[in-house]
Design a protein around this motif. Structure first.
Motif, PDB file in Angstrom:
ATOM      1  N   CYS A  16       0.832  -1.173   0.024  1.00 16.70           N
ATOM      2  CA  CYS A  16       0.101  -0.131  -0.111  1.00 16.70           C
ATOM      3  C   CYS A  16       0.870   1.193   0.139  1.00 16.70           C
ATOM      4  CB  CYS A  16      -0.800  -0.254   1.279  1.00 16.70           C
ATOM      5  SG  CYS A  16      -2.219  -1.345   1.131  1.00 16.70           S
ATOM      6  N   SER A  17       2.110   1.166   0.670  1.00 13.51           N
ATOM      7  CA  SER A  17       2.840   2.362   0.827  1.00 13.51           C
ATOM      8  C   SER A  17       3.481   2.699  -0.510  1.00 13.51           C
ATOM      9  CB  SER A  17       3.852   2.365   1.848  1.00 13.51           C
ATOM     10  OG  SER A  17       4.663   1.224   1.845  1.00 13.51           O
ATOM     11  N   SER A  18       3.693   1.603  -1.454  1.00 10.99           N
ATOM     12  CA  SER A  18       4.517   2.095  -2.615  1.00 10.99           C
ATOM     13  C   SER A  18       3.404   2.213  -3.982  1.00 10.99           C
ATOM     14  CB  SER A  18       5.504   0.858  -2.705  1.00 10.99           C
ATOM     15  OG  SER A  18       4.844  -0.664  -2.910  1.00 10.99           O
ATOM     16  N   GLY A  19       2.389   2.041  -3.661  1.00 10.89           N
ATOM     17  CA  GLY A  19       1.424   2.266  -4.915  1.00 10.89           C
ATOM     18  C   GLY A  19       0.992   1.009  -5.625  1.00 10.89           C
ATOM     19  N   HIS A  20       0.996  -0.067  -4.772  1.00 12.14           N
ATOM     20  CA  HIS A  20       0.753  -1.428  -5.136  1.00 12.14           C
ATOM     21  C   HIS A  20      -0.569  -1.933  -4.350  1.00 12.14           C
ATOM     22  CE1 HIS A  20       5.080  -1.059  -6.311  1.00 12.14           C
ATOM     23  NE2 HIS A  20       4.665  -1.663  -7.206  1.00 12.14           N
ATOM     24  N   ASP A  21      -1.487  -1.030  -4.214  1.00 11.03           N
ATOM     25  CA  ASP A  21      -2.472  -1.735  -3.502  1.00 11.03           C
ATOM     26  C   ASP A  21      -3.281  -2.713  -3.584  1.00 11.03           C
ATOM     27  OD1 ASP A  21      -1.955   1.257  -3.957  1.00 11.03           O
ATOM     28  OD2 ASP A  21      -3.769   1.808  -2.563  1.00 11.03           O
ATOM     29  N   SER A  22      -3.285  -3.163  -4.985  1.00  7.21           N
ATOM     30  CA  SER A  22      -4.148  -4.255  -5.298  1.00  7.21           C
ATOM     31  C   SER A  22      -3.312  -5.612  -5.037  1.00  7.21           C
ATOM     32  CB  SER A  22      -4.294  -4.379  -6.719  1.00  7.21           C
ATOM     33  OG  SER A  22      -3.265  -4.080  -7.585  1.00  7.21           O
ATOM     34  N   HIS A  23      -1.956  -5.426  -4.463  1.00  2.00           N
ATOM     35  CA  HIS A  23      -1.093  -6.555  -4.014  1.00  2.00           C
ATOM     36  C   HIS A  23      -1.312  -6.725  -2.523  1.00  2.00           C
ATOM     37  CE1 HIS A  23       0.097  -7.705  -8.112  1.00  2.00           C
ATOM     38  NE2 HIS A  23       0.141  -6.513  -8.544  1.00  2.00           N
ATOM     39  N   CYS A  24      -1.820  -5.992  -1.905  1.00  4.23           N
ATOM     40  CA  CYS A  24      -1.762  -5.858  -0.248  1.00  4.23           C
ATOM     41  C   CYS A  24      -2.252  -7.066   0.337  1.00  4.23           C
ATOM     42  CB  CYS A  24      -2.851  -4.743   0.303  1.00  4.23           C
ATOM     43  SG  CYS A  24      -2.945  -4.718   2.057  1.00  4.23           S
ATOM     44  N   GLN A  25      -1.126  -7.737   1.188  1.00  5.75           N
ATOM     45  CA  GLN A  25      -1.565  -9.135   1.805  1.00  5.75           C
ATOM     46  C   GLN A  25      -2.121  -9.032   3.322  1.00  5.75           C
ATOM     47  OE1 GLN A  25      -0.219 -12.028   0.029  1.00  5.75           O
ATOM     48  NE2 GLN A  25      -0.118 -10.147  -1.471  1.00  5.75           N
ATOM     49  N   ARG A  26      -2.291  -7.915   3.434  1.00  3.23           N
ATOM     50  CA  ARG A  26      -2.855  -7.548   4.803  1.00  3.23           C
ATOM     51  C   ARG A  26      -4.351  -7.680   4.983  1.00  3.23           C
ATOM     52  NH1 ARG A  26       0.951  -2.978   7.956  1.00  3.23           N
ATOM     53  NH2 ARG A  26       2.917  -4.220   7.615  1.00  3.23           N
ATOM     54  N   LEU A  27      -5.000  -6.825   3.753  1.00  3.88           N
ATOM     55  CA  LEU A  27      -6.397  -6.724   3.907  1.00  3.88           C
ATOM     56  C   LEU A  27      -6.812  -6.642   2.498  1.00  3.88           C
ATOM     57  CD1 LEU A  27      -9.263  -6.557   5.025  1.00  3.88           C
ATOM     58  CD2 LEU A  27      -8.654  -3.910   5.285  1.00  3.88           C
ATOM     59  N   MET A  28      -7.743  -7.185   2.082  1.00  5.17           N
ATOM     60  CA  MET A  28      -8.369  -6.981   0.540  1.00  5.17           C
ATOM     61  C   MET A  28      -9.922  -7.164   0.780  1.00  5.17           C
ATOM     62  SD  MET A  28      -7.873  -6.374  -2.347  1.00  5.17           S
ATOM     63  CE  MET A  28      -5.972  -6.296  -2.498  1.00  5.17           C
ATOM     64  N   VAL A  29     -10.557  -6.200   0.629  1.00  6.20           N
ATOM     65  CA  VAL A  29     -11.895  -5.992   0.510  1.00  6.20           C
ATOM     66  C   VAL A  29     -12.355  -5.852  -0.987  1.00  6.20           C
ATOM     67  CG1 VAL A  29     -14.008  -4.906   1.370  1.00  6.20           C
ATOM     68  CG2 VAL A  29     -11.996  -5.158   2.782  1.00  6.20           C
ATOM     69  N   ASN A  30     -13.121  -7.049  -1.448  1.00  4.63           N
ATOM     70  CA  ASN A  30     -13.446  -6.870  -2.814  1.00  4.63           C
ATOM     71  C   ASN A  30     -14.703  -5.979  -2.707  1.00  4.63           C
ATOM     72  OD1 ASN A  30     -11.418  -8.311  -3.905  1.00  4.63           O
ATOM     73  ND2 ASN A  30     -12.236 -10.247  -3.352  1.00  4.63           N
ATOM     74  N   THR A  31     -15.074  -5.640  -3.949  1.00  5.78           N
ATOM     75  CA  THR A  31     -16.255  -4.801  -4.284  1.00  5.78           C
ATOM     76  C   THR A  31     -17.594  -5.420  -3.774  1.00  5.78           C
ATOM     77  OG1 THR A  31     -14.852  -2.936  -5.747  1.00  5.78           O
ATOM     78  CG2 THR A  31     -17.642  -3.056  -5.670  1.00  5.78           C
ATOM     79  N   TYR A  32     -17.633  -6.464  -3.999  1.00  2.71           N
ATOM     80  CA  TYR A  32     -19.026  -7.598  -3.573  1.00  2.71           C
ATOM     81  C   TYR A  32     -18.126  -8.899  -3.108  1.00  2.71           C
ATOM     82  CZ  TYR A  32     -18.336  -9.682  -8.158  1.00  2.71           C
ATOM     83  OH  TYR A  32     -17.818 -10.402  -9.389  1.00  2.71           O
ATOM     84  N   GLY A  33     -18.977  -9.265  -1.872  1.00  6.54           N
ATOM     85  CA  GLY A  33     -18.621 -10.857  -1.577  1.00  6.54           C
ATOM     86  C   GLY A  33     -17.583 -10.734  -0.515  1.00  6.54           C
ATOM     87  N   SER A  34     -17.286  -9.595  -0.016  1.00  4.70           N
ATOM     88  CA  SER A  34     -16.246  -9.359   0.954  1.00  4.70           C
ATOM     89  C   SER A  34     -16.851  -8.903   2.273  1.00  4.70           C
ATOM     90  CB  SER A  34     -15.004  -8.709   0.651  1.00  4.70           C
ATOM     91  OG  SER A  34     -14.228  -9.633  -0.366  1.00  4.70           O
ATOM     92  N   PHE A  35     -15.851  -8.878   3.451  1.00  4.00           N
ATOM     93  CA  PHE A  35     -16.222  -8.269   4.597  1.00  4.00           C
ATOM     94  C   PHE A  35     -15.399  -7.337   5.187  1.00  4.00           C
ATOM     95  CE2 PHE A  35     -18.493 -12.468   4.374  1.00  4.00           C
ATOM     96  CZ  PHE A  35     -19.787 -12.021   5.107  1.00  4.00           C
ATOM     97  N   TYR A  36     -15.882  -6.115   5.456  1.00  4.24           N
ATOM     98  CA  TYR A  36     -14.957  -4.944   5.919  1.00  4.24           C
ATOM     99  C   TYR A  36     -14.832  -5.289   7.136  1.00  4.24           C
ATOM    100  CZ  TYR A  36     -16.093  -1.947   1.964  1.00  4.24           C
ATOM    101  OH  TYR A  36     -15.921  -1.184   0.853  1.00  4.24           O
ATOM    102  N   PRO A  37     -13.383  -4.639   7.656  1.00  2.00           N
ATOM    103  CA  PRO A  37     -12.986  -4.955   8.976  1.00  2.00           C
ATOM    104  C   PRO A  37     -13.876  -4.087  10.015  1.00  2.00           C
ATOM    105  CG  PRO A  37     -11.538  -3.392   7.856  1.00  2.00           C
ATOM    106  CD  PRO A  37     -12.479  -4.016   6.832  1.00  2.00           C
ATOM    107  N   ASN A  38     -13.550  -4.404  11.247  1.00  2.00           N
ATOM    108  CA  ASN A  38     -14.342  -3.562  12.369  1.00  2.00           C
ATOM    109  C   ASN A  38     -15.802  -3.608  12.546  1.00  2.00           C
ATOM    110  OD1 ASN A  38     -11.809  -2.642  13.065  1.00  2.00           O
ATOM    111  ND2 ASN A  38     -12.007  -0.771  11.211  1.00  2.00           N
ATOM    112  N   ASN A  39     -16.248  -4.732  11.806  1.00  2.00           N
ATOM    113  CA  ASN A  39     -17.440  -5.378  11.858  1.00  2.00           C
ATOM    114  C   ASN A  39     -18.501  -4.077  11.054  1.00  2.00           C
ATOM    115  OD1 ASN A  39     -17.361  -7.616  13.365  1.00  2.00           O
ATOM    116  ND2 ASN A  39     -17.119  -6.432  15.273  1.00  2.00           N
ATOM    117  N   GLU A  40     -17.858  -3.780   9.850  1.00  2.00           N
ATOM    118  CA  GLU A  40     -18.456  -2.692   9.152  1.00  2.00           C
ATOM    119  C   GLU A  40     -19.690  -3.402   8.273  1.00  2.00           C
ATOM    120  OE1 GLU A  40     -15.959  -0.065   7.135  1.00  2.00           O
ATOM    121  OE2 GLU A  40     -14.953   0.404   8.911  1.00  2.00           O
ATOM    122  N   GLY A  41     -19.476  -4.716   8.109  1.00  2.00           N
ATOM    123  CA  GLY A  41     -20.472  -5.194   7.229  1.00  2.00           C
ATOM    124  C   GLY A  41     -19.569  -5.789   6.087  1.00  2.00           C
TER     125      GLY A  41
END
Length: 368
Positions: A107-132
């Protein structure tokens, strides 16, 4: 004004991919000041939508509203969102959020789509912190985190822009990152929803030669109209891999099949070339090949998912500046089930875009 009511086409089981989605209401993620609510005007149909509805790539959290090529109007914008304002025409692609942490290597180097810590897809995923849960764009409205919400530049129609948000960036990113431009010869395997974008963007980036590669000669005329310099029909030209050996610097494979003969495609690469896989086969199995082909050829194999927000913005601006036109057919949102069936039957040339006939007719609140 009434609060936004979220409704869309919902899949409740794998059979929903067979034209059995049902229109209904859903509860979007919990609102935060980092979010944007979008009234959907257009949503491209992607092959990933079928895979997700069928749970081909893993369990699907039904009910699921697919669609990750979303264009529409920002109708509610959080206080922490600085690059979008209410009323802007915006889009969101296949991802909605990554970790965004300053110590994240990706994320810090402009490679967001390769993030290994968190990946929330636009559908069928779950947001952190119980956001839904995330719900996609076969709907009247979409709610997404600000990270991947991008303005749509003037001069680019919503029908052209929507499929670029997934299909376009999936090929644009590896083309750009692998040096597509003057002095390079580029091959695009598979001339469909992804591959036709590969040809368009390879030419727009200035490649010396662009070669479209598909099975039959029936697509030759289309490929040349898209701007390709050459066309290879692998099932109609018995010795194609010999005739065109060592002729390409970069090959992008859009085919999602584990049954193709990679070794023949590898023979097209010059020493030091790049083979990039972007198509995702069912079962996630990569085709087998003889390792000595790789050792002797001296080329590199890599993969690429979609692209970072800055790449998406850059791609859309390039498309606007160069007058790039998606080969797309508009379909009414109310006919989403039929459009999915037609996509499965291979009728799309080369993208379908759902147009929301109810756009602009909803009562929404912009109150923060």
């Amino acid at each position: 004004m009434a609060a936004t009511k979220f409704e869309g086409w919902l899949g409740h089981s794998p059979e929903s991919a067979d034209g059995k989605m049902e229109w209904g209401s859903f509860e979007p993620k919990k609102w935060t000041e980092d979010d944007v609510d979008i009234e959907v005007s257009h949503c491209g149909i992607c092959g990933s939508d079928l895979h997700m509805l069928r749970a081909d790539w893993g369990p699907t959290p039904y009910p699921c509203c697919v669609g990750h090529e979303i264009v529409g109007k920002a109708v509610r914008v959080g206080n922490n969102v600085k690059h979008v304002k209410v009323g802007d025409r915006v889009g969101v692609g296949a991802q909605s959020r990554t970790c965004q942490e300053p110590d994240c290597p990706e994320c810090s180097s402009g490679h967001d789509s390769h993030c290994q810590r968190l990946m929330v897809n636009t559908y069928g995923s779950f947001y952190p912190n119980n956001e839904g849960k995330s719900y996609g764009g076969y709907a009247n409205h979409n709610r997404s985190n600000k990270q991947f919400v991008v303005p749509i530049p003037e001069g680019l129609s919503s029908t052209d822009a929507a499929p670029m948000l997934c299909g376009g960036i999936t090929v644009y990113s590896p083309l750009r990152r692998n040096g597509c431009g003057p002095g390079k010869s580029v091959g695009i395997i598979g001339v469909g929803g992804l591959g036709h974008f590969g040809i368009l963007f390879a030419k727009a980036l200035g490649a010396d030669k662009v070669v479209g590669i598909s099975r039959r000669s029936s697509k030759r005329d289309d490929v040349l109209k898209l701007g390709a310099d050459e066309y290879i029909a692998t099932e109609d030209e018995p010795n194609w891999h010999k005739t065109h050996a060592r002729s390409l610097d970069l090959v992008i494979n859009t085919i999602g099949s584990s049954g193709i003969s990679l070794e023949k495609y590898f023979s097209l690469l010059r020493f030091g070339g790049d083979f990039v896989q972007v198509g995702a086969p069912d079962g996630a199995e990569f085709p087998k090949f003889n390792i000595f082909m790789l050792l002797a050829g001296g080329f590199k194999i890599s993969g690429s998912p979609t692209g970072a927000p800055w790449e998406i913005k850059e791609m859309l601006q390039l498309a606007a500046d160069k007058g790039i036109k998606t080969w797309a057919e508009e379909r009414p949102m109310k006919e989403a089930n039929k459009a999915l069936i037609d996509l499965e039957l291979g009728k799309a040339r080369y993208r379908y875009v759902l147009v929301n006939e109810n756009f602009g007719k909803h009562e929404t609140s912009t109150k923060l």
